[in-house]
Design an enzyme around this catalytic site. Sequence first.
Site, PDB file in Angstrom:
ATOM      1  CB  THR A 143      -0.880  -0.008   1.266  1.00  0.00           C
ATOM      2  OG1 THR A 143      -1.601  -1.223   1.285  1.00  0.00           O
ATOM      3  CG2 THR A 143      -1.833   1.163   1.279  1.00  0.00           C
ATOM      4  CD  GLU A 144      -1.310   5.445  -0.637  1.00  0.00           C
ATOM      5  OE1 GLU A 144      -0.611   5.936  -1.538  1.00  0.00           O
ATOM      6  OE2 GLU A 144      -2.533   5.643  -0.520  1.00  0.00           O
ATOM      7  CG  LEU A 145       4.900   2.825  -4.277  1.00  0.00           C
ATOM      8  CD1 LEU A 145       5.980   3.407  -5.176  1.00  0.00           C
ATOM      9  CD2 LEU A 145       4.566   1.419  -4.748  1.00  0.00           C
TER      10      LEU A 145
END
Lengths: 407, 460
Positions: A143-145
């Site tokens: 998630t979200e890098l």
Amino acid sequence: MASVCFYFQVHQPNRLRRYSVFDKDHNYFDDYKNAKICRKVAGKCYLPANRLMLKLIERHQGQFKIAYSLTGTVLDQFEAFSPEVISTFHALAQTGCVEFLAETYYHSLSFLYSKEEFTEQVEMHKKRIMDLFGQEPNVFRDTELIYNNDVATWAKEAGFKGVVCEGADHILGYRSPNFLYTPPGENDIRLLLKNYRLSDDIAFRFSNQDWPEWPLTATKFSKWVSNVNGCGHTVNLFMDYETFGEHQWEDTGIFKFMEHLPQEVLRHPDNNFMLPSEVIDTFDPVGEYDVPWMTSWADVERDLSAWLGNAMQSNALHELYQLEKKVKDSGDPDILSDWRKLQTSDHFYYMCTKWFADGDVHKYFNPYDSPYDSYINFMNVLDNLQGRCRIAERETAELKDPSLEHV
Amino acid sequence: MKVLMLGWEFPPFISGGLGTACYGLTRAMSQCGTEIVFVLPRPIPNEYSSHVKMAGSGTVSVPVPVSSHAPEEDSPIAEQLSGPALFGNTEFSHVSFRTVPSLIQPYQTEESYQETLAKLREGSAGEALKKLGEQFGQALNIESLEQMGGNYGNDLYQEVQRYARIATLISREEEFDVVHAHDWMTYPAGIAVSALSGKPLVVHIHSTEFDRSGEDVNQMVYDIERQGLHYADKVIAVSHLTRNIVLSRYSVPESKVTVVYNAIERQGGFVKSTARSIENDEKIVLFLGRITMQKGPEYFIAAAKKVLEVMDNVKFVMAGSGDMARRMIELAAEMGIGHKVLFTGFLRGNDVDRIFRMADLFVMPSVSEPFGLVPLEALRNDVPVIISKQSGVSEVLNHALKVDFWDVNEMANKIVAVLRHPPLQETLREHGNFEVRKLSWEDAAKDCIEVYESVAAVPV
């Protein structure tokens, strides 16, 4: 050689309805709003962008390739509210020029709180992608890098051959994101680093008329890509898919830009397009990318502060994950599903007080007037969910109670 | 730049936000080097201000009672005080104060004015009158007061006109470039002085008749406000909320009205922690302000009732007085929450600080609040706030919870949230306190000076 590696993130959260402390029902989510937004974005972005990508893949006969990461929550919403989006993704999958990445089903921050829950969600997501598109993802993105060395270690053990993450300046130092890297001491897994400058030129700056490079043309951008030749292998362009038509409206020319980009990039004989797994198979890693602390692709800080920057956010997350055992013990699929939908990172992003006063990108994506309203709403829902868990717990205890067996 | 300022309230004679605002603004202007002559009707010390004494009266020039001449022909009727002498410091070094003995008090209705006047005549205010007399250096009674000011007005309208007359006399002795009048009671004075001197008039609107009376406006007050707003060269409104009222209800041209937000004095040192014992886990939710229609006290009580449905360890404190106080006590009792709602009466000085220190949350459910200084005071005291969206202050505060004043369910929802979730309280407090520190009277003063410059004939 400069191989352009596109990866687009596709995600929509399940937004909560206004839920007051006096509400007693179990309908937490604003299905009307979620449907409306899903259909709106489908019309402005997902459908036209998918059609464009299909056209480009056909036009360039296998030379233009792209990767997607679709969250489970957005797939569920497509299924319910605009199934035609799924069929266009299915058509894309059939071309053989599209790769799907793995991530947590609920776009959650579970890696930070519960490895068990995290693993379950990744498995759920893998299964869903397999069912829909017949592909087994072998590159992972959190998630979200969100990334640190532990994510790589976990991904290696889970059988992935690569992880995508942010090419953060404070970690890279003088080095370039345009190469493959490995985590320290690991040779079985590769890291693809986002080239945030070139990615953000498209995702954020494209329509900014104060930007000296405005207007950005496909020719100009291809020149920047070609400049990587001789000092890099790959240009990783990672961005939200909503860049097309939603963050950058159609009248900014973003679709036209994308339509001409492949031919401009391919004009240079040393350039091509590659999928993340092809990049991993083609190039050798040039060094170690050592990330002992958490990084992400959010804000200038590139850290967790967008979701974990204040006391409300850490409190809400802590309370949520503390409920895991009770939720799972309850054996109630509705409770489990609601709990998981609450894990979506957006709920915590809405509580961010960073830059709140200035009003910026955080505000644009926020269905609430203020971070405080979002926290209050979330906690009211969580309180109700806790109550349901308690009732379920009592019921199971009564079932197990030997003194009641004869009844 | 020299300004003739017409006000009606100033510390220590103060009963509401207007005086605080005038104080902050004047002080900051003085520090910017602007010369100010501040004309104010010193009210008969009343129940609100009797605890304070006027500091230092060394430079008081004793007014000469008028006996045989008409008041208009008379020289100083008002006393003159220099800022430093009055406040014992250098912050008001560019300010001199001129006061007019008058019955005018802010937030006054015709009825309450008549009441005060009656009290005065009955002699029940004799003590106060005597005190005032001491300050003037002579014995005072109703008759001498009447002589001094020409006459004590028999109604509020006359009183306002009398203030205007005396302000005009004072203005003849002063040199100034701009006239700045605060709220409707001083507008007739502002118009008169401006007409007589030919100097431009700036009127400052801290509150409109619609804020004070809802739709049930006093036509006379409205007319005075309208006249002032239209006569003025520029209008300063304390918020966009007020500006919109000025535009829509008084038909003032848009280009004439500027918004200058109020601010708050910085507090030196740190706030002491609460003196509450650990065993006492009872939470306190505070209402502080005049208990009048404008402030929405009944919504506070209705929200309290809702909160008490879901939690028990909480008390609601209503600090202040006003014409609805009695009704509110009855209402709380009728709703069966009388034991949970406490009324303190009007608080002053240290008691205000103490109640802030005890409070876990401050609620301002105002029906119509042109600005609203109390939430800033609460935040400065590290108390999180819930404010009504119908307030000017909600335009400047981000780190506050906001509700529609009529939405008692949402108000209760937010009260419960703050009391139940310490992280919410903590975040609101931390950011709110920081945000309040960014609001400064210096900025407000600079904005006002800019307005002066736009109308004044002489460059500064």
